[in-house]
Scaffold this motif. Structure first.
Motif, short mmCIF file in Angstrom:
data_model
loop_
_atom_site.label_atom_id
_atom_site.label_comp_id
_atom_site.label_asym_id
_atom_site.label_seq_id
_atom_site.Cartn_x
_atom_site.Cartn_y
_atom_site.Cartn_z
N VAL A 87 11.03 30.32 56.07
CA VAL A 87 12.23 31.04 56.52
C VAL A 87 13.16 30.12 57.28
CG1 VAL A 87 13.04 32.84 58.09
CG2 VAL A 87 11.11 33.30 56.57
N ARG A 88 12.59 29.23 58.07
CA ARG A 88 13.39 28.35 58.92
C ARG A 88 13.98 27.17 58.18
NH1 ARG A 88 16.80 28.04 63.04
NH2 ARG A 88 16.70 26.05 64.13
N PHE A 89 13.19 26.54 57.28
CA PHE A 89 13.60 25.24 56.75
C PHE A 89 13.81 25.20 55.24
CE2 PHE A 89 11.14 24.24 60.64
CZ PHE A 89 12.15 23.59 61.36
N VAL A 90 13.61 26.31 54.53
CA VAL A 90 13.83 26.32 53.07
C VAL A 90 14.91 27.36 52.75
CG1 VAL A 90 12.74 26.49 50.80
CG2 VAL A 90 11.39 25.74 52.78
N PRO A 91 16.18 26.96 52.79
CA PRO A 91 17.30 27.92 52.67
C PRO A 91 17.29 28.72 51.37
CG PRO A 91 18.08 25.79 53.47
CD PRO A 91 16.65 25.60 53.05
N PHE A 92 16.91 28.09 50.24
CA PHE A 92 17.01 28.81 48.96
C PHE A 92 15.94 29.89 48.80
CE2 PHE A 92 14.15 25.32 48.02
CZ PHE A 92 13.21 25.89 47.18
N LEU A 93 14.93 29.89 49.68
CA LEU A 93 13.90 30.92 49.64
C LEU A 93 14.04 31.93 50.78
CD1 LEU A 93 10.65 28.93 48.69
CD2 LEU A 93 12.01 30.46 47.24
N SER A 94 15.04 31.75 51.62
CA SER A 94 15.23 32.64 52.76
C SER A 94 16.55 33.39 52.61
CB SER A 94 15.21 31.86 54.07
OG SER A 94 16.20 30.85 54.07
#
Length: 390
Positions: A87-94
């Motif tokens: 959630v914090r560091f992978v923008p395309f999955l959040s």
């Protein structure tokens, strides 16, 4: 040893009855609150589906002997941390909504990892303090510091990752779970006083930063969170901003008086003045349409539900099971207090759902899983003449 009862005989039907009553109250309140959308039955049907899914998962949580949770405590904790890191560091999955990145998904939110982290953390901390309690230790301040340090080492990483989403409400729930586990491990009152003092000092430090170095203060407290604090301190002066919901919710609850305005007859509830009334502010519907009597009935049902959990914790002869139930009690108590408190202006708005009442999926499923863990402990409690179960 007493005669062994079957799981069916040992099941706490009182707890299940109180949970069923809360489900009924939820459906009634959601139907009324969703009247402003002209399709209230849609939200009721969705909530029934969530209750059905939650019930299945609750039963699944009861199936596995809770002793086996010890084997999964570390993997579950790691899974929870990985999800929070995604959630914090992978923008395309959040997914980001209203300035907060709290969900995993592609185009739309799929689920909120922080909700499940609550359960994973309860299991991890219960296992940790079970291991701590098994080993004899001297009653000293140094020993207490080591124990608290171990608990904080496990609890603070998810707390920090949730806080920076930002999600202050869930972060406070994590803090409440950590605190209840520190109490359960049996540290001295001196240590508890120190922890409370440190928390109070940190709040005082934030107030000082706010007044003297606001740019540093904004590192800890985001703009919308500060606006909610201002609105809490003076709702009538902030009716055009963050205080809008709180101001009208308090007016609606006050208008309910003793018996309320009647089902579907609340002026605030039915006019659409309060946004998202069926979620975080659903207590305002109960207060306005069913009055003080209806709100009291809800609180009594909550009390009885929690009372049954306390009895289960006391009756359990396995300390690991007691710690699990204590964590669940801390989880539910804080959420109930925070949600109702923010609705009536006792505490700032944080966006926490009212357990088993508010419309929604992730939070409801988490709470149902928590009840499943409590019932798991209940049906596997064995009564011995001497000592506790090893």
């Amino acid at each position: 040893m007493q005669e062994r009862k079957s799981a069916f005989q040992q099941l706490d039907y009182s707890l299940l009855f109180f949970l069923f009553v809360l489900m009924c109250i939820s459906l009634v309140a959601i139907y009324s609150a969703a009247g402003q959308y002209n399709v209230p039955i849609f939200f009721v049907q969705r909530q029934i589906i969530w209750f059905a899914v939650g019930t299945i998962l609750m039963l699944a949580a009861m199936m596995v002997d809770y002793e086996n949770f010890k084997n999964f405590s570390i993997p579950l904790y790691i899974i929870g941390m990985v999800m929070l890191l995604i959630v914090r560091f992978v923008p395309f999955l959040s997914v980001t909504r209203n300035g907060a990145t709290r969900w995993i998904g592609l185009d739309a939110p799929l689920f909120q990892p922080s909700e499940f982290v609550k359960i994973f953390l309860i299991i991890a901390l219960a296992h940790l303090i079970f291991l701590i309690a098994k080993k004899p230790r001297e009653k000293s301040f140094k020993s207490d510091c080591i124990v608290v340090g171990k608990i904080l080492a496990v609890g603070l990483p998810p707390f920090a990752l949730i806080l920076v989403q930002p999600d202050l409400g869930t972060a406070l729930v994590i803090a409440a779970i950590i605190f209840i586990m520190i109490l359960m491990v049996g540290v001295s009152f001196r240590m508890i006083g120190l922890l409370v003092g440190l928390a109070g000092s940190f709040i005082a430090f934030l107030v000082w930063l706010h007044n003297q170095y606001f740019e540093f203060f904004s590192i800890f407290i985001k703009g919308h969170q500060l606006s909610r604090i201002y609105a809490w301190l003076d709702p009538s002066a902030n009716t055009g901003g963050e205080g809008y919901q709180l101001y009208h919710a308090m007016q609606g609850i006050g208008a309910g008086q003793l018996y309320g305005s009647g089902f579907g007859s609340g002026v605030k509830a039915q006019s659409g003045i309060i946004p998202e009334l069926h979620t975080d502010f659903i207590f305002a519907v109960i207060g306005e349409e069913f009055g003080f009597v209806g709100a009291t009935v809800l609180l009594v049902v909550y009390f009885l539900l929690l009372y049954r959990m306390v009895i289960i914790a006391f009756n359990c002869n396995n300390s690991f099971g007691t710690y699990l139930v204590a964590g669940v009690i801390g989880l539910l108590v804080f959420q109930i207090f925070q949600n109702i408190g923010m609705t009536i202006g006792l505490v700032p708005i944080t966006g926490l759902a009212l357990p088993f009442i508010s419309y929604g999926g992730s939070a409801l499923i988490t709470n149902m899983l928590a009840v499943g863990i409590v019932l798991n402990v209940n049906i596997r409690t064995r009564h011995y003449m001497f000592g506790e179960e090893e």
